[in-house]
Design an enzyme around this catalytic site. Structure first.
Site, PDB file in Angstrom:
ATOM      1  N   SER A   1       0.812  -1.224   0.000  1.00  0.00           N
ATOM      2  CA  SER A   1       0.000   0.000   0.000  1.00  0.00           C
ATOM      3  C   SER A   1       0.844   1.272   0.000  1.00  0.00           C
ATOM      4  O   SER A   1       0.401   2.307   0.499  1.00  0.00           O
ATOM      5  CB  SER A   1      -0.967  -0.001   1.194  1.00  0.00           C
ATOM      6  OG  SER A   1      -1.837  -1.111   1.133  1.00  0.00           O
ATOM      7  N   ARG A   2       2.041   1.176  -0.523  1.00  0.00           N
ATOM      8  CA  ARG A   2       2.965   2.318  -0.615  1.00  0.00           C
ATOM      9  C   ARG A   2       3.412   2.845   0.756  1.00  0.00           C
ATOM     10  O   ARG A   2       3.942   3.957   0.854  1.00  0.00           O
ATOM     11  CB  ARG A   2       2.352   3.467  -1.437  1.00  0.00           C
ATOM     12  CG  ARG A   2       2.099   3.101  -2.895  1.00  0.00           C
ATOM     13  CD  ARG A   2       3.413   2.812  -3.609  1.00  0.00           C
ATOM     14  NE  ARG A   2       3.258   2.642  -5.046  1.00  0.00           N
ATOM     15  CZ  ARG A   2       3.170   1.469  -5.659  1.00  0.00           C
ATOM     16  NH1 ARG A   2       3.196   0.338  -4.943  1.00  0.00           N
ATOM     17  NH2 ARG A   2       3.056   1.390  -6.968  1.00  0.00           N
TER      18      ARG A   2
END
Length: 214
Positions: A192-193
Site C-alpha cells: 500500500s505504498r
C-alpha cells in the site's frame, strides 16, 4: 494530460520489511548486508547505480555508472575526467548515488562529496580492464560531439595497430572517483505504498539513524 495506461501501472511490495532497530550501526555495514543479498539474489548488474551531478548553478544531470568497490573511504567508480560528469564534478563535488534492486524491492540513496581516487588505484584498475575497454577509454573523447560512428571506430583501429599486444598506460584523462557519504537512505518497498525508509545522517563524529515517512 494524464496517460491512463501509464498511471494504472502498479505493483504492491511485500517481500521484506526494514526497522530502524534492526539495521547495522553504520551505513557501510548495512550497505554491505544488502549488497550481499543483491549478489546472492543473482540480480543483473547489482553494481549499476545512477550518478547525479550538477553544475555550480544547480543544473542537474544523471546517468548510470558501475560501482567498482566500497569501503570505509566511500564508493568507488571510474570514468573520463573530461566528460560532462567529470567537468561537473570538478566544478561541484556534491553528488548523489542511487541503487535500485527491483527484484528485492529495495533502493539505496547516497548523498556526499566526491574526490579523485589515488593514481595507483586508477592505474591498477585500468590494467585489469579488458583490452578493448582500455583502448576505448583512450579513443573516446567522452561527451564531446563526434561526426559519426566511423570516426570512433577508426580511432580504435589506429590505437589497436599502435599498441598491438602491449598494455597501454592509463591516460591522464581517465581514472577513479570516491564518493564519501554524508547521508544514506535505505528504502524497502512495503504494501500500500507504506514503504520503510531508514536514513543515516553524519553528524560530526557519529551516524544518526532515523525513520522517514514514505
Amino acid at each position: 494530460m494524464l496517460n491512463q495506461k501509464v498511471a494504472d501501472l502498479r505493483q504492491d511490495y511485500r517481500k521484506a520489511s526494514l526497522n530502524e532497530s534492526d539495521v547495522a550501526p553504520t551505513p557501510l555495514l548495512q550497505f554491505d548486508k544488502w549488497w550481499q543479498d543483491a549478489v546472492s539474489g543473482q540480480i543483473d548488474e547489482p553494481n549499476a547505480m545512477t550518478l547525479a551531478t550538477s553544475t555550480p548553478d544547480g543544473r542537474p544531470s544523471a546517468r548510470i555508472v558501475l560501482l567498482k568497490s566500497f569501503d570505509a573511504e566511500g564508493f568507488l567508480f571510474f570514468t573520463n575526467y573530461q566528460s560532462r560528469k567529470g567537468l561537473e564534478l570538478a566544478a561541484n563535488p556534491n553528488v548523489s548515488l542511487l541503487f535500485f534492486w527491483k527484484e528485492l524491492e529495495r533502493q539505496v540513496r547516497i548523498e556526499g562529496t566526491v574526490s579523485k581516487a589515488p593514481e595507483p588505484v586508477s592505474d591498477e584498475y585500468f590494467r585489469s580492464r579488458p583490452a578493448g575497454s582500455r583502448i576505448g577509454a583512450i579513443a573516446s573523447p567522452q561527451s564531446q560531439v563526434i561526426p559519426d560512428r566511423h570516426y570512433l571506430e577508426n580511432k580504435v583501429k589506429q590505437l589497436e595497430e599502435k599498441f598491438g599486444k602491449e598494455v597501454p598506460a592509463r591516460p591522464s584523462h581517465w581514472g577513479g572517483y570516491i564518493v564519501k557519504p554524508s547521508l544514506v537512505e535505505f528504502w524497502q518497498g512495503r504494501s500500500s505504498r507504506l514503504h520503510d525508509r531508514v536514513q543515516y545522517s553524519w553528524l560530526a563524529d557519529a551516524w544518526k539513524i532515523e525513520r522517514l515517512a514514505p
